[in-house]
Design an enzyme around this catalytic site. Structure first.
Site, mmCIF file in Angstrom:
data_model
loop_
_atom_site.group_PDB
_atom_site.id
_atom_site.type_symbol
_atom_site.label_atom_id
_atom_site.label_comp_id
_atom_site.label_asym_id
_atom_site.label_seq_id
_atom_site.Cartn_x
_atom_site.Cartn_y
_atom_site.Cartn_z
ATOM 1 C CG HIS A 1 -1.994 1.206 1.108
ATOM 2 N ND1 HIS A 1 -2.296 2.075 2.598
ATOM 3 C CD2 HIS A 1 -1.981 1.766 0.510
ATOM 4 C CE1 HIS A 1 -3.067 3.012 2.514
ATOM 5 N NE2 HIS A 1 -3.911 3.236 1.097
ATOM 6 C CG ASN B 1 -6.402 5.057 5.444
ATOM 7 O OD1 ASN B 1 -5.874 6.569 5.497
ATOM 8 N ND2 ASN B 1 -6.230 4.686 4.284
HETATM 9 P P1 NAI Z 1 -7.733 4.996 -10.548
HETATM 10 O O1 NAI Z 1 -9.190 5.582 -10.736
HETATM 11 O O2 NAI Z 1 -7.011 6.437 -11.018
HETATM 12 O O3 NAI Z 1 -6.689 4.626 -11.874
HETATM 13 C C1 NAI Z 1 -7.008 3.959 -11.642
HETATM 14 C C2 NAI Z 1 -6.643 2.771 -13.018
HETATM 15 O O4 NAI Z 1 -7.400 0.922 -13.195
HETATM 16 C C3 NAI Z 1 -7.457 3.021 -14.389
HETATM 17 O O5 NAI Z 1 -7.071 4.208 -15.336
HETATM 18 C C4 NAI Z 1 -8.468 2.554 -14.978
HETATM 19 O O6 NAI Z 1 -8.815 2.812 -16.786
HETATM 20 C C5 NAI Z 1 -8.010 1.526 -14.601
HETATM 21 N N1 NAI Z 1 -8.577 -0.032 -14.274
HETATM 22 C C6 NAI Z 1 -10.172 -0.194 -13.979
HETATM 23 N N2 NAI Z 1 -10.530 -1.124 -13.599
HETATM 24 C C7 NAI Z 1 -9.345 -2.024 -14.395
HETATM 25 C C8 NAI Z 1 -8.678 -3.656 -14.694
HETATM 26 N N3 NAI Z 1 -9.617 -4.484 -14.320
HETATM 27 N N4 NAI Z 1 -7.756 -4.343 -15.757
HETATM 28 C C9 NAI Z 1 -7.183 -3.008 -15.186
HETATM 29 N N5 NAI Z 1 -6.926 -1.354 -15.407
HETATM 30 C C10 NAI Z 1 -8.291 -1.305 -14.608
HETATM 31 O O7 NAI Z 1 -7.359 5.390 -9.682
HETATM 32 P P2 NAI Z 1 -6.441 5.405 -8.504
HETATM 33 O O8 NAI Z 1 -6.427 6.378 -7.721
HETATM 34 O O9 NAI Z 1 -5.023 5.248 -9.181
HETATM 35 O O10 NAI Z 1 -7.127 4.248 -7.445
HETATM 36 C C11 NAI Z 1 -6.160 2.904 -7.636
HETATM 37 C C12 NAI Z 1 -5.576 1.429 -6.724
HETATM 38 O O11 NAI Z 1 -5.792 2.477 -5.264
HETATM 39 C C13 NAI Z 1 -7.279 1.832 -5.615
HETATM 40 O O12 NAI Z 1 -7.348 0.071 -5.079
HETATM 41 C C14 NAI Z 1 -7.561 2.383 -4.888
HETATM 42 O O13 NAI Z 1 -8.204 2.546 -3.354
HETATM 43 C C15 NAI Z 1 -6.063 2.655 -4.357
HETATM 44 N N6 NAI Z 1 -4.975 3.858 -3.489
HETATM 45 C C16 NAI Z 1 -5.091 5.472 -3.902
HETATM 46 C C17 NAI Z 1 -4.827 6.454 -2.704
HETATM 47 C C18 NAI Z 1 -4.929 7.427 -3.795
HETATM 48 O O14 NAI Z 1 -4.854 8.633 -3.422
HETATM 49 N N7 NAI Z 1 -5.826 7.616 -4.928
HETATM 50 C C19 NAI Z 1 -3.686 5.615 -2.379
HETATM 51 C C20 NAI Z 1 -3.529 4.291 -2.094
HETATM 52 C C21 NAI Z 1 -4.016 3.350 -2.746
#
Ligand code: NAI
Length: 522
Positions: free
Chosen positions: A144, A194
């Site tokens: 994480h 968290n």
């Molecule tokens: P985001 O929405 O910016 O990016 C997610 C990406 O994954 C998108 O480009 C989407 O097209 C792609 N995607 C979705 N389903 C997919 C699949 N089945 N196969 C391949 N690509 C797929 O999301 P973000 O913010 O980058 O978060 C991603 C993960 O990281 C989540 O699990 C989130 O909980 C976790 N996270 C987020 C943080 C944040 O501050 N944004 C901090 C720490 C963890």
């Protein structure tokens, strides 16, 4: 346990904010990196975006052109999941959805070699639950990162029920080799950060709701006395209330409605109204162009103070005296005259050396978690003015006070004048138990202690996580040790007695450490 060799191919799935950042970190550390996203062209676009960002760092002289080129040469966008067959480590950063993640990992197990480590960057889903149904759950774990991944040092290495210890150890060593500050955590709701951070928001929200002061005053106190980079209201406005409220709700539900994690109605109202913070132009604060600049509340005094008497030991607030003396104010010492309170307030007898400062008709004392009016009555004190905890009394620029109902304006002016003379701006709070910084830090330490007691992580890792993941000025456990554990326990006991709620129940780990005369931090 050794880190993964830099020849190991790292695959990152999901090229959003987190995936792109993680890909950059792995490539900068020397690994060949394959970036995949289900949206055609998204991975390539993310790599091009990284090229622009790294280019800016070259222009600023923070990175050499050679380093940028080497990093970019290691990043490859791949269209099909099948192209990840050479990966030794896959880090998933796709949408936060259990079903989507499970389906993805099931496909990956069929594509990647048996020795490949599969990791999720999830911040709220159970690692154990994602792993259920995998053929090799022992090679699956949480890795994480915090946002933005290239900047934030903390990485929580999260073990599910089936994760092999050597896999967690190897990823810990790998994150370290990537220049990160990794900590081990077991897969429990909120992991470390968290979960332990909840009281940071919850206590400010509650004090606002109970009319202690306004947002801008509470935020200023958290910064100027508590040493935090931001107060809870400006920080949640920045994070977004939808996001912050959702995390609180998910932790609350995951702990079966434990009142320690109870969400706030005033934050729910902001979410309901669509006032999500900076991103919508309004949250606790108004970010519109015509918005008035909010003013921090202060009490000022024109009274001149030449002397004061310190009775007993001020404990953690001792360094305040040097500041007072440096202004030419005479400080005399006398033994404590405060009678211990009856046993009705458990723990109080040990509190902070029971020291008070007498200035004119006023009695100034560090809060012990009782209401000022309650303590005045319990301890037979008149004109009692309580002050709050500061991270460092030698350098703090602001302090909160509250006072008992019988305190005269003249007496309060004398207490304020003394603090003012020491160079502190004084902000008033309504008479609520534990003021702001003290009760927030006591509750952070309480949550941190409970996480340690329940085997989520070691004390050292919990403190490291809070310093590196949310930039706290001290780890909550080391901070509680520095304040004095009997005092922290008394604050929690008194909060619990004042509110009559299980929310403030002290962690057994703190009670045990006090009974044993020990400390919380290893
Ligand atoms: P985001 O929405 O910016 O990016 C997610 C990406 O994954 C998108 O480009 C989407 O097209 C792609 N995607 C979705 N389903 C997919 C699949 N089945 N196969 C391949 N690509 C797929 O999301 P973000 O913010 O980058 O978060 C991603 C993960 O990281 C989540 O699990 C989130 O909980 C976790 N996270 C987020 C943080 C944040 O501050 N944004 C901090 C720490 C963890």
């Amino acid at each position: 346990m050794t880190a993964l060799d830099t020849h190991t191919v790292v695959a990152v799935i999901g090229a959003g904010a987190m995936g792109a950042g993680i890909a950059q970190v792995a490539a900068q550390a020397g690994h060949p990196v394959l970036l995949h996203d289900m949206r055609p062209g998204a991975a390539q676009a993310a790599i091009e975006g990284l090229g622009v960002q790294l280019g800016k760092r070259v222009d600023q002289g923070k990175l050499s052109a050679q380093q940028r080129d080497a990093t970019l040469a290691r990043l490859h966008a791949v269209q099909a999941l099948e192209e990840l067959a050479d990966a030794g480590l896959v880090i998933e950063a796709i949408v936060e959805n259990l079903q989507a993640k499970r389906e993805l990992f099931a496909r990956l197990e069929a594509i990647c070699p048996a020795g490949c480590v599969l990791a999720s960057n999830t911040s709220s889903l159970s690692i154990t639950r994602i792993a259920a149904g995998l053929a090799r759950p022992e090679r699956f774990l949480g890795v994480h990162f915090f946002n933005p991944a290239p900047v934030m040092a903390l990485v929580e290495i999260v073990s599910g029920l089936a994760t092999a210890p050597e896999v967690a150890a190897s990823l810990h060593a790998t994150a370290k080799a990537w220049g990160k500050a990794p900590v081990h955590a077991s897969s429990t709701p909120g992991f470390i950060v968290n979960r332990v951070a909840r009281p940071f928001y919850a206590e400010s929200l509650r004090l606002l709701q109970e009319g202690a002061a306004d947002c801008v005053t509470l935020d200023a106190l958290m910064r100027d006395a508590g040493g935090f980079r931001m107060g809870a209201f400006e920080l949640t406005d920045l994070i977004g209330h939808d996001v912050n409220y959702a995390v609180t709700c998910s932790v609350f539900e995951a702990y079966y409605g434990d009142m320690r994690f109870q969400p706030s109605l005033i934050q729910a109202a902001l979410v309901d109204a669509g006032r999500l913070g900076r991103k919508t132009g309004q949250g606790f604060y108004d970010y519109g162009p015509a918005a008035a600049r909010p003013v921090v509340s202060e009490v000022r005094s024109g009274v001149r103070v030449d002397e004061c008497v310190v009775e007993g030991d001020l404990g953690v607030a001792q360094s305040l005296l040097a500041r007072i003396e440096a202004q030419g104010i005479k400080v005399s010492r006398a033994p404590s005259r405060v009678k211990p309170a009856p046993a009705a307030m458990p723990g109080s007898a040990d509190l902070f050396g029971r020291g008070v400062i007498r200035v004119g008709d006023a009695v100034l004392a560090l809060s012990d978690g009782r209401l000022a009016s309650q303590r005045a009555r319990d301890d037979g004190l008149q004109n009692l003015v309580l002050f709050d905890l500061a991270l460092d009394y030698a350098t703090a620029s602001r302090i909160a006070i509250s006072w008992s109902a019988d305190t005269t304006t003249a007496a309060r002016d004398q207490a304020v004048a003394l603090l003012q003379a020491a160079g502190l701006v004084v902000s008033p709070l309504a008479d609520l138990p534990g003021l702001l910084v003290l009760r927030t830090v006591a509750m952070l330490a309480n949550e941190a202690a409970d996480a340690v007691l329940n085997g989520v992580a070691s004390a050292a890792d919990v403190d490291l996580a809070m310093r590196k993941g949310v930039n706290y000025p001290q780890g909550p456990l080391a901070w509680a040790d520095a304040i004095g554990l009997p005092g922290v326990l008394a604050v929690l006991d008194n909060l619990q007695a004042s509110y009559g709620e299980s929310r403030y129940r002290p962690s057994l780990l703190i009670r045990r450490a006090v009974a044993e005369g020990g400390a919380l931090h290893d």
